[in-house]
Write a protein that holds these residues in place. Sequence first.
Motif, PDB file in Angstrom:
ATOM      1  N   LEU A 101       0.830  -1.204   0.000  1.00  0.00           N
ATOM      2  CA  LEU A 101       0.000   0.000   0.000  1.00  0.00           C
ATOM      3  C   LEU A 101       0.868   1.260   0.000  1.00  0.00           C
ATOM      4  N   THR A 102       1.966   1.224   0.735  1.00  0.00           N
ATOM      5  CA  THR A 102       2.866   2.374   0.757  1.00  0.00           C
ATOM      6  C   THR A 102       3.481   2.611  -0.618  1.00  0.00           C
ATOM      7  N   PHE A 103       3.862   1.529  -1.273  1.00  0.00           N
ATOM      8  CA  PHE A 103       4.455   1.596  -2.616  1.00  0.00           C
ATOM      9  C   PHE A 103       3.461   2.227  -3.595  1.00  0.00           C
ATOM     10  N   ALA A 104       2.259   1.679  -3.639  1.00  0.00           N
ATOM     11  CA  ALA A 104       1.247   2.201  -4.560  1.00  0.00           C
ATOM     12  C   ALA A 104       0.905   3.648  -4.232  1.00  0.00           C
ATOM     13  N   GLY A 105       0.880   3.983  -2.946  1.00  0.00           N
ATOM     14  CA  GLY A 105       0.584   5.357  -2.544  1.00  0.00           C
ATOM     15  C   GLY A 105       1.638   6.332  -3.038  1.00  0.00           C
ATOM     16  N   CYS A 106       2.916   5.955  -2.926  1.00  0.00           N
ATOM     17  CA  CYS A 106       3.994   6.811  -3.428  1.00  0.00           C
ATOM     18  C   CYS A 106       3.871   7.023  -4.933  1.00  0.00           C
ATOM     19  N   LEU A 107       3.573   5.939  -5.654  1.00  0.00           N
ATOM     20  CA  LEU A 107       3.458   6.045  -7.113  1.00  0.00           C
ATOM     21  C   LEU A 107       2.309   6.961  -7.522  1.00  0.00           C
ATOM     22  N   LEU A 108       1.150   6.767  -6.926  1.00  0.00           N
ATOM     23  CA  LEU A 108      -0.020   7.565  -7.305  1.00  0.00           C
ATOM     24  C   LEU A 108       0.150   9.024  -6.903  1.00  0.00           C
ATOM     25  N   ALA A 109       0.737   9.264  -5.730  1.00  0.00           N
ATOM     26  CA  ALA A 109       0.958  10.646  -5.289  1.00  0.00           C
ATOM     27  C   ALA A 109       1.964  11.349  -6.195  1.00  0.00           C
ATOM     28  N   GLY A 110       3.006  10.615  -6.646  1.00  0.00           N
ATOM     29  CA  GLY A 110       3.994  11.211  -7.528  1.00  0.00           C
ATOM     30  C   GLY A 110       3.530  11.360  -8.957  1.00  0.00           C
ATOM     31  N   ALA A 111       2.523  10.590  -9.327  1.00  0.00           N
ATOM     32  CA  ALA A 111       2.009  10.676 -10.705  1.00  0.00           C
ATOM     33  C   ALA A 111       1.324  12.018 -10.964  1.00  0.00           C
ATOM     34  N   ILE A 112       0.708  12.585  -9.946  1.00  0.00           N
ATOM     35  CA  ILE A 112      -0.037  13.837 -10.120  1.00  0.00           C
ATOM     36  C   ILE A 112       0.873  14.985 -10.554  1.00  0.00           C
ATOM     37  N   PRO A 113       1.957  15.289  -9.812  1.00  0.00           N
ATOM     38  CA  PRO A 113       2.841  16.359 -10.285  1.00  0.00           C
ATOM     39  C   PRO A 113       3.531  16.036 -11.610  1.00  0.00           C
ATOM     40  N   THR A 114       3.754  14.747 -11.881  1.00  0.00           N
ATOM     41  CA  THR A 114       4.344  14.385 -13.170  1.00  0.00           C
ATOM     42  C   THR A 114       3.444  14.840 -14.317  1.00  0.00           C
ATOM     43  N   ALA A 115       2.140  14.604 -14.177  1.00  0.00           N
ATOM     44  CA  ALA A 115       1.189  15.017 -15.212  1.00  0.00           C
ATOM     45  C   ALA A 115       1.088  16.526 -15.326  1.00  0.00           C
ATOM     46  N   LEU A 116       1.416  17.246 -14.241  1.00  0.00           N
ATOM     47  CA  LEU A 116       1.301  18.707 -14.223  1.00  0.00           C
ATOM     48  C   LEU A 116       2.572  19.408 -14.683  1.00  0.00           C
ATOM     49  N   ALA A 117       3.555  18.648 -15.150  1.00  0.00           N
ATOM     50  CA  ALA A 117       4.823  19.258 -15.577  1.00  0.00           C
ATOM     51  C   ALA A 117       4.615  20.295 -16.674  1.00  0.00           C
ATOM     52  N   GLY A 118       3.610  20.082 -17.497  1.00  0.00           N
ATOM     53  CA  GLY A 118       3.344  21.018 -18.589  1.00  0.00           C
ATOM     54  C   GLY A 118       2.904  22.392 -18.129  1.00  0.00           C
ATOM     55  N   GLY A 119       2.546  22.513 -16.863  1.00  0.00           N
ATOM     56  CA  GLY A 119       2.098  23.806 -16.344  1.00  0.00           C
ATOM     57  C   GLY A 119       3.209  24.668 -15.795  1.00  0.00           C
ATOM     58  N   VAL A 120       4.462  24.278 -15.984  1.00  0.00           N
ATOM     59  CA  VAL A 120       5.594  25.048 -15.472  1.00  0.00           C
ATOM     60  C   VAL A 120       6.018  26.097 -16.493  1.00  0.00           C
ATOM     61  N   TYR A 121       6.113  27.359 -16.035  1.00  0.00           N
ATOM     62  CA  TYR A 121       6.504  28.435 -16.940  1.00  0.00           C
ATOM     63  C   TYR A 121       7.598  29.345 -16.376  1.00  0.00           C
ATOM     64  N   ASN A 122       8.078  29.048 -15.168  1.00  0.00           N
ATOM     65  CA  ASN A 122       9.167  29.848 -14.597  1.00  0.00           C
ATOM     66  C   ASN A 122       9.927  29.004 -13.587  1.00  0.00           C
ATOM     67  N   VAL A 123      10.999  29.556 -13.062  1.00  0.00           N
ATOM     68  CA  VAL A 123      11.866  28.802 -12.162  1.00  0.00           C
ATOM     69  C   VAL A 123      11.143  28.421 -10.874  1.00  0.00           C
ATOM     70  N   HIS A 124      10.253  29.271 -10.387  1.00  0.00           N
ATOM     71  CA  HIS A 124       9.538  28.961  -9.152  1.00  0.00           C
ATOM     72  C   HIS A 124       8.599  27.767  -9.350  1.00  0.00           C
ATOM     73  N   GLY A 125       7.942  27.732 -10.498  1.00  0.00           N
ATOM     74  CA  GLY A 125       7.086  26.590 -10.803  1.00  0.00           C
ATOM     75  C   GLY A 125       7.887  25.308 -10.935  1.00  0.00           C
ATOM     76  N   LEU A 126       9.088  25.417 -11.530  1.00  0.00           N
ATOM     77  CA  LEU A 126       9.947  24.241 -11.682  1.00  0.00           C
ATOM     78  C   LEU A 126      10.379  23.701 -10.319  1.00  0.00           C
ATOM     79  N   LEU A 127      10.774  24.587  -9.422  1.00  0.00           N
ATOM     80  CA  LEU A 127      11.205  24.160  -8.092  1.00  0.00           C
ATOM     81  C   LEU A 127      10.065  23.472  -7.338  1.00  0.00           C
ATOM     82  N   ALA A 128       8.878  24.055  -7.401  1.00  0.00           N
ATOM     83  CA  ALA A 128       7.730  23.465  -6.711  1.00  0.00           C
ATOM     84  C   ALA A 128       7.378  22.107  -7.301  1.00  0.00           C
ATOM     85  N   LEU A 129       7.375  22.013  -8.625  1.00  0.00           N
ATOM     86  CA  LEU A 129       6.995  20.768  -9.273  1.00  0.00           C
ATOM     87  C   LEU A 129       8.014  19.656  -8.992  1.00  0.00           C
TER      88      LEU A 129
END
Length: 518
Positions: A101-129
Amino acid sequence: MFDLGLLWKAPEVNPVNRKARSIPALNVFNVYGRVFFFSWFGFMIAFWSWYAFPPLLYETIAKDLGLSQTDVANSNIVSLTATLLIRLVAGPMCDRFGPRLTFAGCLLAGAIPTALAGGVYNVHGLLALRFFVGILGGSFVPCQVWSTGFFDKNVVGTANALTGGFGNAGGGITYFLMPAIFDSLVADRGLTAHVAWRVTFIVPFICIVTTAVAMLIFCPDTPTGKWSDRHLAVQQNLASHGISGAVVDVPGELTDKATTGTDSPSGSGSGSDDKKLGFEAVEPKQPGGFAHEARIGEQQMLDTARGEVVVKPSFREALPVVFSPQTLVLAGGYFCSFGGELAINSILGAYYVKNFPALKQRGSGNWAAMFGLLNVVFRPLGGVFSDLVYPRMGVWGKKFLIHGVAIMTGVFLIAIGLTDPKDQNTMFGLVAGMAFFLESGNGANFGLVPHVHPHANGIVSGCTGAAGNLGGIVFAIIFRYNHKDYAKVFWIIGIMTIAINLSLSWIRPIPKGQIGGR
């Protein structure tokens, strides 16, 4: 002589905890082979996405977002910081909720920001993502705890090294896949570089989610079933083999100790709040034992039941485990080996471009990928060597192996740093030699982890894994402040690696008087 049939045959199992004594790596229809597959494949997908930025970062993304060399270095540090925090949390979570469950939780939680990578437009967004994508790096801890839970001490070093090594190969695969996907989108789909790198991140997102869901559907928590029933199953296995003198605690505090004596089958013989599980001893069903069971002595069964069943952690009781000298040895070794790997993996492509400008982004990425891909062979070798020395030298042999390969790693790092090769053959040869000892060290380290405080394996694994990330952060900071003087940092890391391992070499591998893990 190694029996190739073990790669697909149903393995012999420990009669107490049902852990396999061989690795059916080619048989996903067998539960042990299936868990082995998802352990390494899940971590490989996670590592690919975790390190999906560096192959495109130094040229394409940096140019698109207007990043400086300092911005790029800061983003690498931020990513490692997040993983450090997650690994510290993931260890206790594995002990409490189970590694699956911990493994699957890490994967699913990390998948969300991965999909949002396209929303980065400056250095601050990159650091947060990149901070939140760093969650994926925490999946290493449940990967190793899950593998430890399914494979017995005679092969656990090899099993952990294979799952970790195949998983770490994601750091090499990403240097092939991300530029290839990007180039395909630009050349075949006609996308601009500004759009193409953003779309590229959708591919690892899909793979992560698919893997996490499949893991939950097709795999169990433990060889005996549900994580919450692991103590019950062990006690029942003891009773079924005619052993009645042991009682295993229901999940409770980390320092709960199994006691001897005979309880009633209902477990009502104790007036304390901690329930004890007791069962009538019965005669074995077959004169030769149970199907696919290894034959081990009664005392070894009792030690396994008392000392090697993971118990629920509490903060107060976990502190002695976290700060024990034996945990420090594992943390120090992994600080150097995996920390060095993470930091070097982040800058190796840039180092190659600096010394060999003709390689450009694609060529330098391909050669940098080899460093990560060598994990497929070199990290498992560390685990195999660890298992080979164990029957002859015990846990001391495993510990000496960790320090030995670390010192050789330091020698190669110093050689690279002092020569700063301008010849490709020399450079790639030295990096391959360094990778052999560095990555073997990772495998050897987690060959010893299951022996240290085995009742708190998640905590020990989490601390060790987090120390690797701490090393990555420290070494990345050194790279940051030396800008493009990569060679200087290589010899600095080499000296630190040798010094740290020599300072820890005198500590005994497991605590004196520890039950289990020997």
